[in-house]
Motif scaffolding. Structure first.
Motif, PDB file in Angstrom:
ATOM      1  N   GLY A   1       0.840  -1.187   0.000  1.00 65.68           N
ATOM      2  CA  GLY A   1       0.000   0.000   0.000  1.00 65.68           C
ATOM      3  C   GLY A   1       0.874   1.236   0.000  1.00 65.68           C
ATOM      4  O   GLY A   1       1.828   1.347  -0.744  1.00 65.68           O
ATOM      5  N   GLY A   2       0.593   2.162   0.871  1.00 70.51           N
ATOM      6  CA  GLY A   2       1.386   3.377   0.965  1.00 70.51           C
ATOM      7  C   GLY A   2       2.490   3.321   2.004  1.00 70.51           C
ATOM      8  O   GLY A   2       3.211   4.300   2.195  1.00 70.51           O
ATOM      9  N   ASP A   3       2.628   2.186   2.672  1.00 70.18           N
ATOM     10  CA  ASP A   3       3.623   2.038   3.735  1.00 70.18           C
ATOM     11  C   ASP A   3       4.862   1.360   3.159  1.00 70.18           C
ATOM     12  O   ASP A   3       4.836   0.179   2.801  1.00 70.18           O
ATOM     13  CB  ASP A   3       3.037   1.205   4.874  1.00 70.18           C
ATOM     14  CG  ASP A   3       3.976   1.091   6.067  1.00 70.18           C
ATOM     15  OD1 ASP A   3       5.142   1.514   5.956  1.00 70.18           O
ATOM     16  OD2 ASP A   3       3.526   0.574   7.107  1.00 70.18           O
ATOM     17  N   LEU A   4       5.981   2.079   3.091  1.00 74.20           N
ATOM     18  CA  LEU A   4       7.189   1.556   2.468  1.00 74.20           C
ATOM     19  C   LEU A   4       7.893   0.491   3.299  1.00 74.20           C
ATOM     20  O   LEU A   4       8.759  -0.220   2.791  1.00 74.20           O
ATOM     21  CB  LEU A   4       8.167   2.709   2.180  1.00 74.20           C
ATOM     22  CG  LEU A   4       7.672   3.768   1.191  1.00 74.20           C
ATOM     23  CD1 LEU A   4       8.728   4.855   1.021  1.00 74.20           C
ATOM     24  CD2 LEU A   4       7.321   3.144  -0.152  1.00 74.20           C
ATOM     25  N   THR A   5       7.538   0.378   4.571  1.00 71.28           N
ATOM     26  CA  THR A   5       8.170  -0.620   5.438  1.00 71.28           C
ATOM     27  C   THR A   5       7.131  -1.537   6.085  1.00 71.28           C
ATOM     28  O   THR A   5       7.351  -2.075   7.169  1.00 71.28           O
ATOM     29  CB  THR A   5       9.019   0.051   6.522  1.00 71.28           C
ATOM     30  OG1 THR A   5       8.188   0.918   7.318  1.00 71.28           O
ATOM     31  CG2 THR A   5      10.154   0.863   5.914  1.00 71.28           C
ATOM     32  N   ALA A   6       6.017  -1.751   5.412  1.00 68.77           N
ATOM     33  CA  ALA A   6       4.930  -2.541   5.994  1.00 68.77           C
ATOM     34  C   ALA A   6       5.374  -3.948   6.388  1.00 68.77           C
ATOM     35  O   ALA A   6       4.935  -4.493   7.398  1.00 68.77           O
ATOM     36  CB  ALA A   6       3.764  -2.620   5.006  1.00 68.77           C
ATOM     37  N   MET A   7       6.265  -4.551   5.602  1.00 71.72           N
ATOM     38  CA  MET A   7       6.667  -5.933   5.848  1.00 71.72           C
ATOM     39  C   MET A   7       7.948  -6.031   6.665  1.00 71.72           C
ATOM     40  O   MET A   7       8.533  -7.111   6.789  1.00 71.72           O
ATOM     41  CB  MET A   7       6.835  -6.679   4.520  1.00 71.72           C
ATOM     42  CG  MET A   7       5.604  -6.693   3.650  1.00 71.72           C
ATOM     43  SD  MET A   7       5.786  -7.707   2.157  1.00 71.72           S
ATOM     44  CE  MET A   7       5.563  -9.357   2.838  1.00 71.72           C
TER      45      MET A   7
END
Length: 308
Positions: free
Chosen positions: A74-80
Motif C-alpha cells: 500500500g502506501g507504507d514503504l516498510t509494511a513488511m
C-alpha cells in the motif's frame, strides 16, 4: 499493529505454534541453541499426497518479498519490515479454509516450520532473490535462496523463480540460464517449478514490467520452453488485458499473482474474470491478502478463497 481479526499476535511469547511447534517468542533462542530443530521440523512435517494440482485449484500465500528488499505494501514503504507481524499475518492466513500453502524464502519457511503451522499445507521455496529492488543489478536475478537440492532435502513441494526479460540488459541471459537449470533440477526431483515471467525495461533508471497482452505472451512463451522438460513447470502470471490471448500461448498450468495496483474490489474482479480461463489453476497472492487496506487479513483471504 493492524487488526488481524482476533488472532493472537505472534509477538506474544506465550503463544505456541498451531501444530505444536515452538513459541513465537522462542524463535531466536531455538535458532541460536538448536539450529538442528529446523531440519527436525521439516522432516516431521505432514505433507499432502500427490502433486500440487491434484486437489484442484490452489490458493498460495506469497511471502518472499522481503528477501528482495521489497518491504512496501500500500502506501507504507516498510509494511513488511516487522518479521513477527508478518508471521502473525501468515499464521492467520494459513489458518483459513481454502488456503493451500505458502511461498517463501528459507528464513520465512523455517520460522513457519518451527511454529508448526505447515502440516498439510504446500510449502514452495523461493529461489532467486538476488535482483534487489531498485538496484542497478536488479535484472541480474541470481539464485541466492533455495536451490533444487535444498528444496528436496527440506521436503518442500516445489520452487519458484522470477524471470524478467529486459532486451536492453545483457544480465538477462544469466537469469535465463539459471532459471532453465532450476527448472531441470526441480524436474529431476519431480517437484513443481513455478516460473514468474515478465518482459521488463527501465524507466528513469527503475525496472518496470510491461503488463500488456503482447509482452506477457512473449514472456509466457519464453518461460514455457525453459529446461530439459516442462513436465513439472507451472507459470505465475499477472492479470493483464486480453488474458485469454495470454493463456492461449501455453498449455502449462498457471496461477494468478496478486495485484498491487487498484483497490481490493478491482483486484478480485480481475482474478474472477481470469479464473474462468482454461489453464488458470488458482492464485498466488501476498501483500494484497496479508496487508489489505482495512487490515482484516481473515476477510481478505476468505474473499480470495471464495473465488476458487
Amino acid at each position: 499493529m493492524a487488526d488481524v481479526s482476533g488472532h493472537d499476535d505472534v509477538r506474544d511469547g506465550d503463544r505456541e505454534g498451531a501444530g505444536g511447534g515452538v513459541r513465537a517468542g522462542e524463535l531466536a533462542d531455538v535458532r541460536a541453541a538448536r539450529p538442528e530443530a529446523i531440519a527436525e521440523a521439516a522432516a516431521a512435517r505432514r505433507r499432502r499426497s500427490g502433486p500440487p494440482g491434484a486437489s484442484g485449484r490452489l490458493l498460495i500465500i506469497a511471502a518472499d518479498h522481503p528477501a528482495r528488499g521489497a518491504l512496501g505494501a500500500g502506501g507504507d514503504l516498510t509494511a513488511m519490515a516487522d518479521r513477527r507481524e508478518l508471521l502473525d499475518r501468515l499464521c492467520v492466513a494459513l489458518d483459513r479454509p481454502g488456503v493451500d500453502g505458502v511461498l517463501g524464502t528459507p528464513d520465512v519457511i523455517e520460522d513457519l516450520l518451527l511454529l508448526g503451522v505447515l502440516d498439510g499445507r504446500l510449502a514452495i521455496g523461493s529461489m532467486n532473490r538476488g535482483g534487489l529492488a531498485g538496484t542497478a543489478f536488479e535484472i541480474d536475478d541470481r539464485f541466492t535462496a533455495y536451490d533444487a537440492d535444498a528444496i528436496a532435502a527440506s521436503r518442500l513441494d516445489g520452487g519458484k523463480m522470477l524471470l524478467r526479460v529486459d532486451d536492453g540488459d545483457a544480465a538477462t541471459v544469466r537469469t535465463l540460464e539459471a532459471c532453465a537449470g532450476a527448472v531441470s533440477a526441480l524436474a529431476r526431483h519431480r517437484l513443481m517449478a513455478m516460473v514468474e515471467p515478465f518482459v521488463a525495461h527501465r524507466v528513469d533508471g527503475r525496472v518496470r514490467n510491461l503488463l500488456t497482452a503482447e509482452a506477457m505472451i512473449r514472456a509466457v512463451s519464453v518461460a514455457s520452453g525453459l529446461g530439459v522438460t516442462s513436465a513439472y513447470t507451472w507459470l505465475k502470471v499477472p492479470v493483464v488485458p486480453e488474458m485469454e490471448r495470454v493463456m492461449a500461448a501455453t498449455t502449462l498450468p498457471a496461477l494468478l499473482l496478486g495485484g498491487a495496483a487498484g483497490g481490493p474490489g478491482e483486484v478480485r474482479d480481475g482474478w474472477r474474470r481470469a479464473l474462468r480461463i482454461p489453464g488458470v489453476k488458482g492464485l498466488v497472492a501476498g501483500r494484497a491478502l496479508l496487508y489489505p487496506p482495512d487490515g482484516d487479513v481473515r476477510a481478505a483471504v476468505d474473499a480470495a478463497a471464495e473465488l476458487l
